[in-house]
Design a protein around this motif. Structure first.
Motif, PDB file in Angstrom:
ATOM      1  N   GLU A  20       0.815  -1.222   0.000  1.00 45.92           N
ATOM      2  CA  GLU A  20       0.000   0.000   0.000  1.00 45.92           C
ATOM      3  C   GLU A  20       0.844   1.266   0.000  1.00 45.92           C
ATOM      4  OE1 GLU A  20      -2.432   0.455   3.462  1.00 45.92           O
ATOM      5  OE2 GLU A  20      -0.916  -0.416   4.784  1.00 45.92           O
ATOM      6  N   ASN A  21       2.072   1.178   0.513  1.00 46.99           N
ATOM      7  CA  ASN A  21       2.922   2.367   0.551  1.00 46.99           C
ATOM      8  C   ASN A  21       3.806   2.487  -0.692  1.00 46.99           C
ATOM      9  OD1 ASN A  21       4.574   0.237   1.083  1.00 46.99           O
ATOM     10  ND2 ASN A  21       5.626   1.176   2.826  1.00 46.99           N
TER      11      ASN A  21
ATOM     12  N   LYS B 107       8.836  -5.023 -13.022  1.00 41.00           N
ATOM     13  CA  LYS B 107       9.591  -6.259 -13.186  1.00 41.00           C
ATOM     14  C   LYS B 107       9.665  -6.534 -14.675  1.00 41.00           C
ATOM     15  CE  LYS B 107       9.455 -11.207 -12.110  1.00 41.00           C
ATOM     16  NZ  LYS B 107       8.640 -12.284 -11.475  1.00 41.00           N
ATOM     17  N   GLU B 108      10.837  -6.306 -15.243  1.00 42.77           N
ATOM     18  CA  GLU B 108      11.056  -6.494 -16.681  1.00 42.77           C
ATOM     19  C   GLU B 108      10.023  -5.665 -17.456  1.00 42.77           C
ATOM     20  OE1 GLU B 108      12.945 -10.953 -16.113  1.00 42.77           O
ATOM     21  OE2 GLU B 108      10.970 -10.746 -17.005  1.00 42.77           O
ATOM     22  N   ARG B 109       9.160  -6.293 -18.261  1.00 41.03           N
ATOM     23  CA  ARG B 109       8.188  -5.531 -19.053  1.00 41.03           C
ATOM     24  C   ARG B 109       6.886  -5.273 -18.303  1.00 41.03           C
ATOM     25  NH1 ARG B 109       6.054  -8.092 -22.904  1.00 41.03           N
ATOM     26  NH2 ARG B 109       6.751 -10.210 -22.359  1.00 41.03           N
ATOM     27  N   LEU B 110       6.827  -5.661 -17.057  1.00 36.61           N
ATOM     28  CA  LEU B 110       5.613  -5.509 -16.260  1.00 36.61           C
ATOM     29  C   LEU B 110       5.709  -4.297 -15.337  1.00 36.61           C
ATOM     30  CD1 LEU B 110       5.080  -9.225 -15.137  1.00 36.61           C
ATOM     31  CD2 LEU B 110       4.363  -8.116 -17.271  1.00 36.61           C
ATOM     32  N   LYS B 111       4.577  -3.608 -15.182  1.00 36.34           N
ATOM     33  CA  LYS B 111       4.508  -2.507 -14.229  1.00 36.34           C
ATOM     34  C   LYS B 111       3.143  -2.531 -13.559  1.00 36.34           C
ATOM     35  CE  LYS B 111       3.644   1.938 -15.155  1.00 36.34           C
ATOM     36  NZ  LYS B 111       3.805   3.337 -15.677  1.00 36.34           N
ATOM     37  N   VAL B 112       3.147  -2.389 -12.250  1.00 38.04           N
ATOM     38  CA  VAL B 112       1.897  -2.364 -11.481  1.00 38.04           C
ATOM     39  C   VAL B 112       1.847  -1.066 -10.705  1.00 38.04           C
ATOM     40  CG1 VAL B 112       0.631  -3.403  -9.568  1.00 38.04           C
ATOM     41  CG2 VAL B 112       1.726  -4.860 -11.258  1.00 38.04           C
ATOM     42  N   THR B 113       0.678  -0.433 -10.708  1.00 36.00           N
ATOM     43  CA  THR B 113       0.454   0.738  -9.864  1.00 36.00           C
ATOM     44  C   THR B 113      -0.650   0.425  -8.872  1.00 36.00           C
ATOM     45  OG1 THR B 113      -1.172   1.705 -11.362  1.00 36.00           O
ATOM     46  CG2 THR B 113       1.148   2.318 -11.692  1.00 36.00           C
ATOM     47  N   PHE B 114      -0.635   1.158  -7.755  1.00 43.27           N
ATOM     48  CA  PHE B 114      -1.572   0.886  -6.660  1.00 43.27           C
ATOM     49  C   PHE B 114      -2.029   2.224  -6.117  1.00 43.27           C
ATOM     50  CE2 PHE B 114      -3.881  -1.185  -3.685  1.00 43.27           C
ATOM     51  CZ  PHE B 114      -3.292  -1.796  -2.592  1.00 43.27           C
ATOM     52  N   ASP B 115      -3.283   2.578  -6.350  1.00 42.40           N
ATOM     53  CA  ASP B 115      -3.828   3.854  -5.888  1.00 42.40           C
ATOM     54  C   ASP B 115      -4.886   3.560  -4.837  1.00 42.40           C
ATOM     55  OD1 ASP B 115      -5.242   6.286  -5.549  1.00 42.40           O
ATOM     56  OD2 ASP B 115      -4.666   6.938  -7.561  1.00 42.40           O
ATOM     57  N   THR B 116      -4.521   3.747  -3.566  1.00 43.83           N
ATOM     58  CA  THR B 116      -5.441   3.399  -2.483  1.00 43.83           C
ATOM     59  C   THR B 116      -6.577   4.414  -2.356  1.00 43.83           C
ATOM     60  OG1 THR B 116      -3.996   4.517  -0.905  1.00 43.83           O
ATOM     61  CG2 THR B 116      -3.699   2.140  -1.171  1.00 43.83           C
ATOM     62  N   THR B 117      -6.394   5.610  -2.935  1.00 46.91           N
ATOM     63  CA  THR B 117      -7.475   6.598  -2.917  1.00 46.91           C
ATOM     64  C   THR B 117      -8.553   6.213  -3.916  1.00 46.91           C
ATOM     65  OG1 THR B 117      -5.939   8.345  -2.273  1.00 46.91           O
ATOM     66  CG2 THR B 117      -8.046   9.036  -3.226  1.00 46.91           C
ATOM     67  N   LEU B 118      -8.124   5.840  -5.125  1.00 46.31           N
ATOM     68  CA  LEU B 118      -9.060   5.410  -6.158  1.00 46.31           C
ATOM     69  C   LEU B 118      -9.524   3.973  -5.947  1.00 46.31           C
ATOM     70  CD1 LEU B 118      -7.435   6.883  -9.422  1.00 46.31           C
ATOM     71  CD2 LEU B 118      -9.404   7.766  -8.149  1.00 46.31           C
ATOM     72  N   LYS B 119      -8.847   3.258  -5.055  1.00 46.55           N
ATOM     73  CA  LYS B 119      -9.115   1.831  -4.826  1.00 46.55           C
ATOM     74  C   LYS B 119      -8.956   1.063  -6.139  1.00 46.55           C
ATOM     75  CE  LYS B 119     -12.163   2.481  -0.852  1.00 46.55           C
ATOM     76  NZ  LYS B 119     -11.173   1.970   0.113  1.00 46.55           N
ATOM     77  N   GLN B 120      -7.788   1.248  -6.727  1.00 52.30           N
ATOM     78  CA  GLN B 120      -7.548   0.669  -8.046  1.00 52.30           C
ATOM     79  C   GLN B 120      -6.081   0.299  -8.217  1.00 52.30           C
ATOM     80  OE1 GLN B 120      -7.351   3.271 -11.782  1.00 52.30           O
ATOM     81  NE2 GLN B 120      -9.309   2.246 -12.089  1.00 52.30           N
ATOM     82  N   SER B 121      -5.868  -0.799  -8.941  1.00 49.61           N
ATOM     83  CA  SER B 121      -4.538  -1.172  -9.366  1.00 49.61           C
ATOM     84  C   SER B 121      -4.554  -1.332 -10.880  1.00 49.61           C
ATOM     85  CB  SER B 121      -4.109  -2.488  -8.709  1.00 49.61           C
ATOM     86  OG  SER B 121      -2.851  -2.904  -9.196  1.00 49.61           O
ATOM     87  N   LEU B 122      -3.508  -0.843 -11.527  1.00 44.67           N
ATOM     88  CA  LEU B 122      -3.349  -1.011 -12.964  1.00 44.67           C
ATOM     89  C   LEU B 122      -2.149  -1.909 -13.220  1.00 44.67           C
ATOM     90  CD1 LEU B 122      -3.938   2.648 -14.241  1.00 44.67           C
ATOM     91  CD2 LEU B 122      -5.588   0.777 -14.107  1.00 44.67           C
TER      92      LEU B 122
END
Lengths: 112, 116
Positions: free
Chosen positions: A52-53, A59-74
């Motif tokens: 969450e922080n 990781k290589e060609r992968l990217k993850v985002t985590f927005d706890t305000t929007l309650k969303q991960s991309l």
């Protein structure tokens, strides 16, 4: 009640493009979130974990985002390849017992 | 390193019959999970074990499903009597961590059940 939403429709993209998959959750306060890949007839395989922080994880060609305000991960796959075609599952976790609840998954089809 | 082993891979039974699935987790993994995955859906947790104790079985239909993990290693999941809606893939997973820290789950290939 707790709910995890992923696009149920398949995402079709052209090879070389960036694929972006969405995971939205409600009535959760996850401390971290995991992404898995599942191929037909196989069990899911772990890809990435983001806390969450952490705003972003790569990781290589992968990217993850985590927005706890929007309650969303991309979840992004850059320079996509036909071999990336699979179903991708997200799993937010809001307790310390490592009990994972999965979304319904999004099927990605990368066309050559 | 050997992965999570499950058997049988496929099972076809008639409704009201019974079936059992077996899982051998990765050596040293304390936490073991059973998930049910209906076609087109994500995996749904049925039960979680920490060593040989149950951590969570709130979504296990206890009138027909039972699971045990004797000696904190192998586990069996039983369905008796089976219903048509039990047709699904039953996935076993194990994790090194549990009870306070996140960790990846390692899944087996699954046992596909068809109830006729």
């Amino acid at each position: 009640s707790q709910k995890i939403e992923q696009n149920s429709e398949a995402l079709n993209i052209q090879e070389g493009k960036t694929a972006t998959l969405t995971c939205n959750y409600t009535n959760y306060s996850p401390a971290y979130l995991q992404w898995y890949r599942q191929d037909p007839g196989r069990g899911p395989v772990f890809l990435l974990l983001i806390r969450e922080n952490e705003k972003e994880k790569r990781k290589e060609r992968l990217k993850v985002t985590f927005d706890t305000t929007l309650k969303q991960s991309l979840f992004h796959i850059t320079a996509s390849q036909p071999a990336d075609s699979a179903t991708y599952l997200c799993a937010p976790n809001n307790n310390a017992g490592n009990m994972l609840t999965f979304g319904g998954g999004t099927r990605l089809m990368v066309k050559p | 390193e050997a992965g999570v082993a499950q058997s049988p891979r496929y099972k076809i039974i008639e409704k009201r019959q019974s079936v059992a699935f077996w899982c051998n987790p990765i050596s040293g993994h304390a936490t073991l999970y059973w998930y049910q995955q209906i076609l087109g859906q994500g995996p749904k947790l049925l039960i979680q074990f920490q060593n040989n104790g149950v951590v969570d079985d709130s979504q296990l239909p206890k009138d027909r499903f039972s699971a045990e993990r004797l000696k904190g290693v192998d586990s069996t999941l039983k369905i008796q009597p089976a219903k048509l809606e039990d047709s699904a893939v039953y996935l076993c997973a194990s994790s090194m961590t549990g009870g306070g820290s996140p960790g990846e789950l390692f899944f087996g290939e699954g046992s596909r059940l068809t109830v006729l």
